[in-house]
Design an enzyme around this catalytic site. Structure first.
Site, PDB file in Angstrom:
ATOM      1  N   HIS A 224      29.063 -42.052  37.505  1.00  0.00           N
ATOM      2  CA  HIS A 224      28.356 -41.232  38.478  1.00  0.00           C
ATOM      3  C   HIS A 224      27.129 -40.626  37.804  1.00  0.00           C
ATOM      4  CE1 HIS A 224      27.831 -38.995  42.126  1.00  0.00           C
ATOM      5  NE2 HIS A 224      27.989 -37.820  41.539  1.00  0.00           N
TER       6      HIS A 224
ATOM      7  N   HIS B  21      19.244 -39.638  42.344  1.00  0.00           N
ATOM      8  CA  HIS B  21      20.527 -39.529  43.031  1.00  0.00           C
ATOM      9  C   HIS B  21      20.270 -39.762  44.508  1.00  0.00           C
ATOM     10  CE1 HIS B  21      24.443 -38.649  44.234  1.00  0.00           C
ATOM     11  NE2 HIS B  21      24.715 -37.593  43.488  1.00  0.00           N
TER      12      HIS B  21
ATOM     13  N   CYS C 283      28.216 -37.531  48.209  1.00  0.00           N
ATOM     14  CA  CYS C 283      27.767 -38.512  47.219  1.00  0.00           C
ATOM     15  C   CYS C 283      28.778 -39.631  46.965  1.00  0.00           C
ATOM     16  CB  CYS C 283      27.426 -37.801  45.914  1.00  0.00           C
ATOM     17  SG  CYS C 283      26.320 -36.395  46.147  1.00  0.00           S
TER      18      CYS C 283
END
Length: 394
Positions: free
Chosen positions: A286, A321, A153
């Site tokens: 995030h 995400h 990520c």
């Protein structure tokens, strides 16, 4: 030795809330979400059956037939590459004349051919992590360095930072940073097995949050030195000033609750940029909507900005995400925030979790405003990978 200033001269986005950087930005400010029931594969056996999927893939403007024969991940990233190059006023002749390099950040790579082979029959399409860069090599004349980063990520931030290093080292005239991932059965099943996904909405920092929602998309940035942009008479949209990376190796999936690595990454990025916390008024978080990650990040931000006030938001409630694409898309939205003075909100944030509530953090719930010349963007990944970048206003 004085290092060259690196600027962002082009941006491109392909996401579930819209194709194009402007369309995506408008979606963030108006509260649009890309969530819907997954259509790409069977999710009937999963507790969560929703994701932020791109409903209709845009076709390549330059090589429609050639790209259509490639995997889904390449089909997602190519329109964003084309948009970013057009935004930077880079033609194909320019690509041939200049030393153009490429850095791709991804989690799953070109996963469609591999999943097709797993579920049905062998695929003739090129698959795997490096396939995205190899496919782009067929479309663009790339005489500069080419890298693929699979730092999960945080991969988009790693790609952006490597572009900066290549430009400052003089190994390229222009670099393309791309973060991309397609929605995949493997990732969906993996996150389901970890019980990390919400059965409904993604609600970063909210006390009722139940996990993340997966998405797909691509973010592409064209980077060059300020001198090179001036020579081309190109617009510099923002500066890339610094980055900080580390791995705290606390746990295979869970972040370090003491946030030592995240704190160090932010401070390293600011040290490289030569700025202080008080000069930053907004952090693009995030903010995955998972209990452990949100609490860790809130603690890290509060510690780093202990003597100042900072606005914080996460855009994952809007577009999910997007794994390797997340930090690249978020960097582009930070460029838009610097240009407009508007800060995007955290969708679905109603009541801040006490574990995330810090006196010096203001969570943005509706589009906010700011005047500082610097923005920080954070991205974290499994295995304790921490990354932060600093962008500056032009």
């Amino acid at each position: 030795m004085t290092l060259s200033e690196v600027v962002i001269s082009g941006i491109g986005v392909n996401a579930s809330i819209g194709q194009g950087a402007d369309r995506c930005w408008e979606g963030l400010l108006t509260g649009r979400t890309g969530i819907g029931k997954v259509r790409s594969f069977d999710v009937s056996g999963h507790r969560n059956q929703f994701a932020c999927e791109i409903q209709a893939l845009p076709r390549s403007a330059t090589y429609p037939d050639k790209v259509a024969a490639m995997g889904r991940t390449t089909q997602i990233v190519v329109p964003a590459v084309e948009e970013a190059l057009q935004d930077a006023q880079i033609t194909m002749d320019d690509c041939k004349r200049l030393r153009v390099g490429l850095c791709v950040g991804t989690t799953m790579g070109e996963i469609e051919p591999l999943e097709q082979t797993l579920h049905t029959a062998p695929s003739a399409k090129l698959g795997g992590p490096r396939a995205i860069a190899d496919n782009l090599r067929q479309l663009l004349p790339l005489a500069g360095p080419v890298w693929t980063f699979t730092n999960a990520c945080a991969a988009g931030n790693f790609a952006i930072a490597r572009c900066m290093d290549e430009l400052r080292a003089g190994r390229a005239d222009l670099m393309i940073a791309a973060g991309v991932d397609a929605l995949s059965w493997i990732a969906f099943t993996g996150f389901s097995s970890l019980r990390a996904m919400s059965p409904g909405r993604c609600r970063p920092f909210d006390q009722e949050r139940q996990g993340l929602i997966l998405g797909e998309g691509a973010g592409v940035l064209v980077l060059e030195t300020k001198a090179q942009a001036a020579e081309r008479q190109a617009r510099a949209r923002a500066s890339l000033l610094g980055y900080g990376f580390n791995g705290d190796a606390h746990h295979i999936t869970q972040p370090d609750p003491e946030a030592k690595g995240a704190i160090r990454a932010m401070r390293t990025a600011m040290a490289m940029a030569g700025i202080r916390p008080a000069q930053i008024d907004y952090v693009s978080a995030h903010g995955t909507g998972t209990a452990a990650n949100d609490a860790m990040e809130a603690r890290a931000i509060s510690t780093v900005f202990e003597d100042s006030h900072v606005q914080v938001s996460s855009i994952k409630g809007h577009l999910g995400h997007t794994l390797g694409a997340a930090s690249a898309i978020e960097a582009i939205m930070c460029v838009k925030a610097l240009e407009t003075g508007i800060r995007p909100p955290t969708l679905h944030l109603e009541q801040v979790d006490p574990a995330c509530q810090e006196a010096n953090i203001e969570y943005i719930r509706s589009p906010g405003t700011g005047s500082a010349a610097y923005i920080m963007s954070n991205s974290y990944a499994f295995g304790g990978i921490n990354s932060s970048i600093i962008l500056g206003k032009q």
